[in-house]
Design an enzyme around this catalytic site. Sequence first.
Site, short mmCIF file in Angstrom:
data_model
loop_
_atom_site.label_atom_id
_atom_site.label_comp_id
_atom_site.label_asym_id
_atom_site.label_seq_id
_atom_site.Cartn_x
_atom_site.Cartn_y
_atom_site.Cartn_z
N GLU A 1 0.85 -1.19 0.00
CA GLU A 1 0.00 0.00 0.00
C GLU A 1 0.89 1.24 0.00
O GLU A 1 2.09 1.18 0.25
CB GLU A 1 -1.01 0.00 1.15
N ASP B 1 -1.91 17.45 -21.78
CA ASP B 1 -1.38 18.04 -23.00
C ASP B 1 -2.06 17.49 -24.26
O ASP B 1 -2.47 18.26 -25.14
CB ASP B 1 0.13 17.81 -23.06
N ASP C 1 -0.56 21.66 -28.85
CA ASP C 1 -0.51 22.37 -27.57
C ASP C 1 0.96 22.59 -27.25
O ASP C 1 1.71 21.63 -27.08
CB ASP C 1 -1.18 21.55 -26.47
#
Length: 473
Positions: free
Chosen positions: A180, A434, A297
Site C-alpha cells: 500500500e 497536453d 498544444d
Amino acid sequence: MALSWDEERRLAAMLKEEERRKSRNRLQYYRPYKKQIEFHAAGATYRERLFRASNQSGKTLAGGAEVAMHLSGRYPEWWDGKRFDRPVRFMAGSESAELTRKGVQRILVGTPEDRAAWGTGMIPGDCIIDHSSRSGVADALASITVKSEFGGNSSLQFASYDQGRSKWQAETLDGVWFDEEPPSDVYSEGVTRTNTTMGPVILTLTPLMGMSEVVRRFMTEESPDRCDINMTIEDAEHYTPEERVRIIASYPEHERDARTKGIPILGSGRIFPVTQESISVGAFYIPDHWPVIGAIDFGWDHPTAAVRHAWDRDGDCIYVTHAHRLSRATPVIHAATLKAWGAWLPWVWPHDGLQHDKGSGEQIASQYRDLGLGMCKERVMFEDGTNGVEAGLSDMLTRMQTGRFKVFSHLSEWFEEFLLYHRKDGRVVKEYDDLISASRYGVMGKRFATTKPVRRVYAGASYGAPRDSVVGI
C-alpha cells in the site's frame, strides 16, 4: 477394491501430513497469474516497480512471494526476475503496525494470532530460524532471520509508515517492499537505503489515495529505473465472470475504477466519466473523402503535444488517429515528426502560440509555420469567437457519450491522460492534460479540416499537391 479401516486411517494420515508439508512450503507451490509474472520479470530490468492493482487480485501475495524468494534464495525454474546469489537484508511494511501485521507479516510468515501457523506464509517454515517481537502490538514481529540457500542468513525488518521517515533510515539494504502507498518522504528514504546495492524497491497497492506524488511519479514520469504494472479485476484469474460482475457492482461508483482497475481516485471526479472501451477503436485506414486536421498544444517543461483528427462528416464522428507528446524539445524536433503526418495538413493552435520565444524573439506559431507546418493564421476559437475551456470539454464529453468521438486504441499516452484528467474542488486540474488539450483544440477547429490533396494530370500538366501517404496506419 474397498480399503480396510486401517488403510483408510493411514491414507488420511498421509494426506494430512502432505497438506501440512505443503502449508509450510507455500513458496514451492506459488503459481503466479500472467500479470504477476509480468511484474516479477520486470525486476530484471527496473529497479523501482509499482504493482498497481485492483483489490483482492493477488498483488500482496506477489510482493510477498518475491521477497520470500530473495530472503531464502529459493528461486523457481520459471523465474526471470531480479536474482541474488547471497543472503540479503530487506525491509517491508505498510501504513500502520496493525496493517503491517495483517498484511505483510501474514503473507510472509503466517496467521499472526496463531503461533503454530508461523511458517505457513510465503517464507518456507524450515527457513525461519529466529524472530523478534514488536512492542505495543500483539503478535506483531519486528524482524525475522531467514536461512539462505547461499549459506548464511538473510534478515527482514518490519516497519510502518506511521513511524515516520526516521524508522526507514536503516543501514544499507538490498531491497524494500512497500505494501500500500507510502508517503513520499518514506518512499524516498526506502530508495535511498538501496542506492549502494541498487536493489529492488517494490510497491504493491490499490490507488485509493488518488493521484499522489508517489503514484504520479510512476504513471507520468518516464524513467529507465521505474515501471508501472497495472492489474485489473479482469486479470485476477481466481474470479469467474459472474463474480467479477457482482464485485464491480458492489463498489460505490466513485471508487469503482480504483478498486477494480487500479486507476487512482481523482479529486472530485473525472472530467470524462465514460469508459475507455466506449471510445476506443482499432486503427483503420481513413477514407480519402474524410477531412483531417492537426492540433498542437505548445510546451517545454510540460510536453508539447499534438494530435491528428479525422472527421466523418456523415456520422459527425471525430477520430483521434495520431498522438505525439515530448518535453524539452525544440520546434525543429517536433516539426520533423508532425510533417510526416502529412505536409499539407492544416494545424490549429491555442493563444499561447502568439507568445514570443525568449531565445529567437519570434512568435511560437510562426516558428512552426517557417518549419513547413500549415499553421492556421489565427489562434483557434469556436465559430462564435469564444474559446472557453469548459465549453470545449462539454463538447468532447457529449460526443463521447453519443458515440461521436473515438480514439485509436494503440494511442496509450492519450488514454493515460484521459483516465487521469479530473477536477479538484470543482476546477479542472491543469496537469498531464497536453494531448487532451490538443484534442480540444482540434474539435473546436474542425471546420478548418480538409481532405488530402490528390494529384490530377491534364494535358501533361500536374495540378494539386502530390498524393500523400494514406491517413491512419
